[in-house]
Design a protein around this motif. Structure first.
Motif, PDB file in Angstrom:
ATOM      1  N   ARG A 100      35.097  13.994  12.895  1.00 58.08           N
ATOM      2  CA  ARG A 100      35.999  13.420  13.020  1.00 58.08           C
ATOM      3  C   ARG A 100      35.898  12.485  11.122  1.00 58.08           C
ATOM      4  O   ARG A 100      37.245  12.142  10.927  1.00 58.08           O
ATOM      5  CB  ARG A 100      36.051  12.157  13.953  1.00 58.08           C
ATOM      6  CG  ARG A 100      34.949  11.440  13.884  1.00 58.08           C
ATOM      7  CD  ARG A 100      35.322  10.052  14.515  1.00 58.08           C
ATOM      8  NE  ARG A 100      33.466   9.192  15.092  1.00 58.08           N
ATOM      9  CZ  ARG A 100      33.809   7.790  14.216  1.00 58.08           C
ATOM     10  NH1 ARG A 100      34.800   7.533  13.371  1.00 58.08           N
ATOM     11  NH2 ARG A 100      32.519   7.153  14.016  1.00 58.08           N
ATOM     12  N   LYS A 101      35.181  12.133  10.766  1.00 57.96           N
ATOM     13  CA  LYS A 101      35.207  11.609   9.413  1.00 57.96           C
ATOM     14  C   LYS A 101      35.055  12.199   8.045  1.00 57.96           C
ATOM     15  O   LYS A 101      36.052  12.375   7.041  1.00 57.96           O
ATOM     16  CB  LYS A 101      33.417  11.321   8.752  1.00 57.96           C
ATOM     17  CG  LYS A 101      33.394   9.801   9.659  1.00 57.96           C
ATOM     18  CD  LYS A 101      31.425   9.579   9.566  1.00 57.96           C
ATOM     19  CE  LYS A 101      30.644   8.770  10.657  1.00 57.96           C
ATOM     20  NZ  LYS A 101      29.442   8.449  10.025  1.00 57.96           N
ATOM     21  N   ASN A 102      35.345  14.092   8.200  1.00 62.83           N
ATOM     22  CA  ASN A 102      35.503  14.692   7.122  1.00 62.83           C
ATOM     23  C   ASN A 102      36.782  16.039   7.931  1.00 62.83           C
ATOM     24  O   ASN A 102      36.570  16.749   6.329  1.00 62.83           O
ATOM     25  CB  ASN A 102      34.501  15.407   6.205  1.00 62.83           C
ATOM     26  CG  ASN A 102      33.789  16.625   7.044  1.00 62.83           C
ATOM     27  OD1 ASN A 102      34.294  16.566   9.050  1.00 62.83           O
ATOM     28  ND2 ASN A 102      32.055  16.358   7.468  1.00 62.83           N
ATOM     29  N   ALA A 103      36.603  15.708   8.589  1.00 68.85           N
ATOM     30  CA  ALA A 103      37.978  17.273   9.302  1.00 68.85           C
ATOM     31  C   ALA A 103      39.160  16.879   8.400  1.00 68.85           C
ATOM     32  O   ALA A 103      39.485  17.932   8.215  1.00 68.85           O
ATOM     33  CB  ALA A 103      37.958  16.393  10.759  1.00 68.85           C
ATOM     34  N   PHE A 104      39.582  16.686   8.198  1.00 67.05           N
ATOM     35  CA  PHE A 104      40.714  15.556   6.807  1.00 67.05           C
ATOM     36  C   PHE A 104      40.512  15.776   5.395  1.00 67.05           C
ATOM     37  O   PHE A 104      41.512  16.174   5.211  1.00 67.05           O
ATOM     38  CB  PHE A 104      41.461  14.805   7.023  1.00 67.05           C
ATOM     39  CG  PHE A 104      41.617  14.965   9.029  1.00 67.05           C
ATOM     40  CD1 PHE A 104      43.265  15.838   9.200  1.00 67.05           C
ATOM     41  CD2 PHE A 104      41.068  13.956   9.477  1.00 67.05           C
ATOM     42  CE1 PHE A 104      43.383  15.199  10.976  1.00 67.05           C
ATOM     43  CE2 PHE A 104      41.797  13.923  11.125  1.00 67.05           C
ATOM     44  CZ  PHE A 104      42.274  14.942  10.978  1.00 67.05           C
ATOM     45  N   LEU A 105      39.347  15.839   4.919  1.00 71.80           N
ATOM     46  CA  LEU A 105      38.801  16.443   3.595  1.00 71.80           C
ATOM     47  C   LEU A 105      39.291  17.844   3.141  1.00 71.80           C
ATOM     48  O   LEU A 105      39.468  18.719   4.078  1.00 71.80           O
ATOM     49  CB  LEU A 105      37.407  15.962   3.516  1.00 71.80           C
ATOM     50  CG  LEU A 105      36.912  16.454   2.283  1.00 71.80           C
ATOM     51  CD1 LEU A 105      37.257  15.143   1.462  1.00 71.80           C
ATOM     52  CD2 LEU A 105      34.812  16.496   1.946  1.00 71.80           C
ATOM     53  N   ASN A 106      39.942  17.896   1.855  1.00 71.09           N
ATOM     54  CA  ASN A 106      40.762  18.726   1.961  1.00 71.09           C
ATOM     55  C   ASN A 106      39.300  19.413   1.158  1.00 71.09           C
ATOM     56  O   ASN A 106      38.491  19.122   0.137  1.00 71.09           O
ATOM     57  CB  ASN A 106      41.425  18.743   0.211  1.00 71.09           C
ATOM     58  CG  ASN A 106      41.830  19.580  -0.282  1.00 71.09           C
ATOM     59  OD1 ASN A 106      41.225  20.572  -0.478  1.00 71.09           O
ATOM     60  ND2 ASN A 106      42.869  18.997  -0.560  1.00 71.09           N
ATOM     61  N   PRO A 107      39.041  20.611   1.661  1.00 74.26           N
ATOM     62  CA  PRO A 107      38.367  22.207   1.071  1.00 74.26           C
ATOM     63  C   PRO A 107      37.959  22.474  -0.609  1.00 74.26           C
ATOM     64  O   PRO A 107      37.267  22.247  -0.493  1.00 74.26           O
ATOM     65  CB  PRO A 107      38.731  23.326   1.698  1.00 74.26           C
ATOM     66  CG  PRO A 107      40.136  23.014   2.216  1.00 74.26           C
ATOM     67  CD  PRO A 107      40.227  21.646   1.843  1.00 74.26           C
ATOM     68  N   GLU A 108      39.280  22.089  -0.634  1.00 72.79           N
ATOM     69  CA  GLU A 108      38.777  22.072  -2.549  1.00 72.79           C
ATOM     70  C   GLU A 108      38.274  21.117  -3.109  1.00 72.79           C
ATOM     71  O   GLU A 108      37.723  21.291  -3.975  1.00 72.79           O
ATOM     72  CB  GLU A 108      40.556  22.485  -2.914  1.00 72.79           C
ATOM     73  CG  GLU A 108      41.350  23.916  -2.774  1.00 72.79           C
ATOM     74  CD  GLU A 108      42.146  24.008  -3.563  1.00 72.79           C
ATOM     75  OE1 GLU A 108      42.970  23.275  -4.050  1.00 72.79           O
ATOM     76  OE2 GLU A 108      43.081  24.841  -2.858  1.00 72.79           O
ATOM     77  N   LEU A 109      38.620  19.931  -3.302  1.00 71.38           N
ATOM     78  CA  LEU A 109      38.885  18.458  -3.132  1.00 71.38           C
ATOM     79  C   LEU A 109      36.450  18.791  -3.072  1.00 71.38           C
ATOM     80  O   LEU A 109      36.227  18.392  -3.616  1.00 71.38           O
ATOM     81  CB  LEU A 109      38.686  17.468  -2.549  1.00 71.38           C
ATOM     82  CG  LEU A 109      38.335  15.943  -3.084  1.00 71.38           C
ATOM     83  CD1 LEU A 109      37.928  16.122  -4.344  1.00 71.38           C
ATOM     84  CD2 LEU A 109      39.248  14.792  -2.292  1.00 71.38           C
ATOM     85  N   GLY A 110      36.330  18.805  -0.800  1.00 73.55           N
ATOM     86  CA  GLY A 110      35.026  19.124  -1.285  1.00 73.55           C
ATOM     87  C   GLY A 110      33.894  19.489  -2.140  1.00 73.55           C
ATOM     88  O   GLY A 110      33.218  19.893  -2.042  1.00 73.55           O
ATOM     89  N   GLY A 111      35.118  20.881  -2.181  1.00 75.58           N
ATOM     90  CA  GLY A 111      34.355  21.898  -3.251  1.00 75.58           C
ATOM     91  C   GLY A 111      33.742  21.395  -3.948  1.00 75.58           C
ATOM     92  O   GLY A 111      32.652  21.714  -4.683  1.00 75.58           O
ATOM     93  N   THR A 112      35.077  21.306  -4.955  1.00 76.49           N
ATOM     94  CA  THR A 112      34.589  20.288  -6.067  1.00 76.49           C
ATOM     95  C   THR A 112      33.927  19.716  -6.366  1.00 76.49           C
ATOM     96  O   THR A 112      32.586  19.443  -7.420  1.00 76.49           O
ATOM     97  CB  THR A 112      35.910  19.591  -6.644  1.00 76.49           C
ATOM     98  OG1 THR A 112      37.255  20.638  -6.697  1.00 76.49           O
ATOM     99  CG2 THR A 112      35.831  19.721  -8.412  1.00 76.49           C
ATOM    100  N   VAL A 113      33.600  18.417  -5.771  1.00 76.62           N
ATOM    101  CA  VAL A 113      32.227  17.539  -4.943  1.00 76.62           C
ATOM    102  C   VAL A 113      31.047  17.630  -5.116  1.00 76.62           C
ATOM    103  O   VAL A 113      29.964  17.622  -5.744  1.00 76.62           O
ATOM    104  CB  VAL A 113      32.684  16.504  -3.911  1.00 76.62           C
ATOM    105  CG1 VAL A 113      31.724  15.298  -3.797  1.00 76.62           C
ATOM    106  CG2 VAL A 113      33.872  15.687  -4.318  1.00 76.62           C
ATOM    107  N   ALA A 114      31.146  19.126  -4.448  1.00 73.99           N
ATOM    108  CA  ALA A 114      29.540  19.870  -3.500  1.00 73.99           C
ATOM    109  C   ALA A 114      28.734  20.515  -5.527  1.00 73.99           C
ATOM    110  O   ALA A 114      27.662  20.071  -5.104  1.00 73.99           O
ATOM    111  CB  ALA A 114      30.064  20.713  -3.033  1.00 73.99           C
ATOM    112  N   LEU A 115      29.683  20.962  -5.772  1.00 73.60           N
ATOM    113  CA  LEU A 115      29.563  21.198  -7.457  1.00 73.60           C
ATOM    114  C   LEU A 115      29.528  21.079  -8.379  1.00 73.60           C
ATOM    115  O   LEU A 115      27.862  21.259  -8.972  1.00 73.60           O
ATOM    116  CB  LEU A 115      30.488  22.897  -8.080  1.00 73.60           C
ATOM    117  CG  LEU A 115      30.430  23.055  -8.826  1.00 73.60           C
ATOM    118  CD1 LEU A 115      29.314  23.888  -8.743  1.00 73.60           C
ATOM    119  CD2 LEU A 115      31.798  23.714  -9.588  1.00 73.60           C
TER     120      LEU A 115
END
Length: 289
Positions: A100-115
């Motif tokens: 529920r905390k990250n279900a609506f996190l944009n995958p592209e944004l998540g990938g950018t942050v992870a990178l």
């Protein structure tokens, strides 16, 4: 052991009373010779110990520099460790399971942050791994944090290897393709850091230094025992009489407090603690036989 007796008065007073003690002891020359030989042994060993401690004073003037160097290393090591592990944790959780905390996190944004986080974590952890672990306390902290973050990272890695890109957040297979090897590298760095910290934590602080300290402590203990033995030598009546007369002769020249202390001691005790002092030169007072 009994406490060390600190003799009152200036060195000249102590030596004058010491001369009176020697004169009193020489009433019984044979017993005095054995005592004097023991006193010289105590004195020489004690002088060496005092000289060694004095020689370390310049080193104790440099500890501020050494402490600053050690503090700087701890600060750099700890800062890089914190940055590296935090970045590793951020990179890992970006590709973690959906909740529920990250279900609506944009995958592209998540990938950018992870990178970005991974790009920070890898060099930071590599530098920490190359640096010397500052001390045991740092090693304990490093090992504990590395294990905790490493477990989270490996858990996320196993999950993502099992789930692939098939989850509600819609990560692309290309994102998984670069994230998995990057996280594996981060995990290896964390494992290396944990293993290295564990080795420092378990190892002795400085084996040579410990051995030297133990040897020095044993020698100081033996010197104290020798001084106590010498100070416990009883005065025969003739020696005690000569001792009292010698102290009476010093009433006009010696510090009254030192004289009062001497009257409460035997001549052997005065000579023993004078020899043990290490800074009062007993040559010219105690005969070398």
């Amino acid at each position: 052991m009994k406490p060390v007796v600190r003799l009152q008065g200036e060195d000249t007073d102590v030596r004058e009373i010491g001369q009176a003690a020697v004169n009193a002891m020489e009433v019984r020359p044979q017993a005095a010779s054995a005592l004097f030989a023991r006193l010289w042994s105590i004195h020489q060993r004690r002088r060496s110990a005092v000289s060694a401690m004095s020689a370390q004073q310049p080193a104790s003037a440099t500890p501020p520099v050494l402490r600053e160097t050690g503090s700087a290393l701890r600060a750099v090591w700890g800062t890089l460790l914190g940055i590296g592990l935090t970045a590793a944790l951020v990179s890992a959780v970006m590709f973690g399971p959906s909740d529920r905390k990250n279900a609506f996190l944009n995958p592209e944004l998540g990938g950018t942050v992870a990178l970005a986080a991974g790009a920070i974590a890898v060099p930071a952890l590599m530098i920490v791994l190359l640096l010397r672990v500052p001390d045991h306390q740092s090693a304990r902290v490093g090992e504990t944090l590395s294990v905790l973050v490493g477990l989270v990272c490996v858990g996320m890695l196993v999950f993502r290897l099992a789930a692939g890109s098939a989850d509600e957040r819609g990560f692309s297979s290309e994102a998984i393709a670069w994230w998995v090897p990057m996280t594996a590298v981060i995990e290896l760095l964390i494992i290396g850091l944990a293993v290295r910290s564990d080795g420092v934590r378990r190892g002795p602080a400085d084996p040579a230094d410990r051995a030297a300290k133990r040897s020095g402590a044993d020698d100081r203990h033996q010197m104290r025992r020798d001084a106590e033995w010498a100070s416990s030598v009883k005065s025969e009546p003739a020696v005690a009489t000569a001792w009292t007369a010698g102290l009476d002769d010093l009433r006009e020249r010696v510090d009254p407090d030192a004289l009062a202390q001497a009257r409460a001691m035997t001549p052997a005790a005065w000579l023993a603690w004078m020899s043990y002092d290490g800074e009062i030169d007993i040559s010219g007072v105690v005969p070398r036989r």
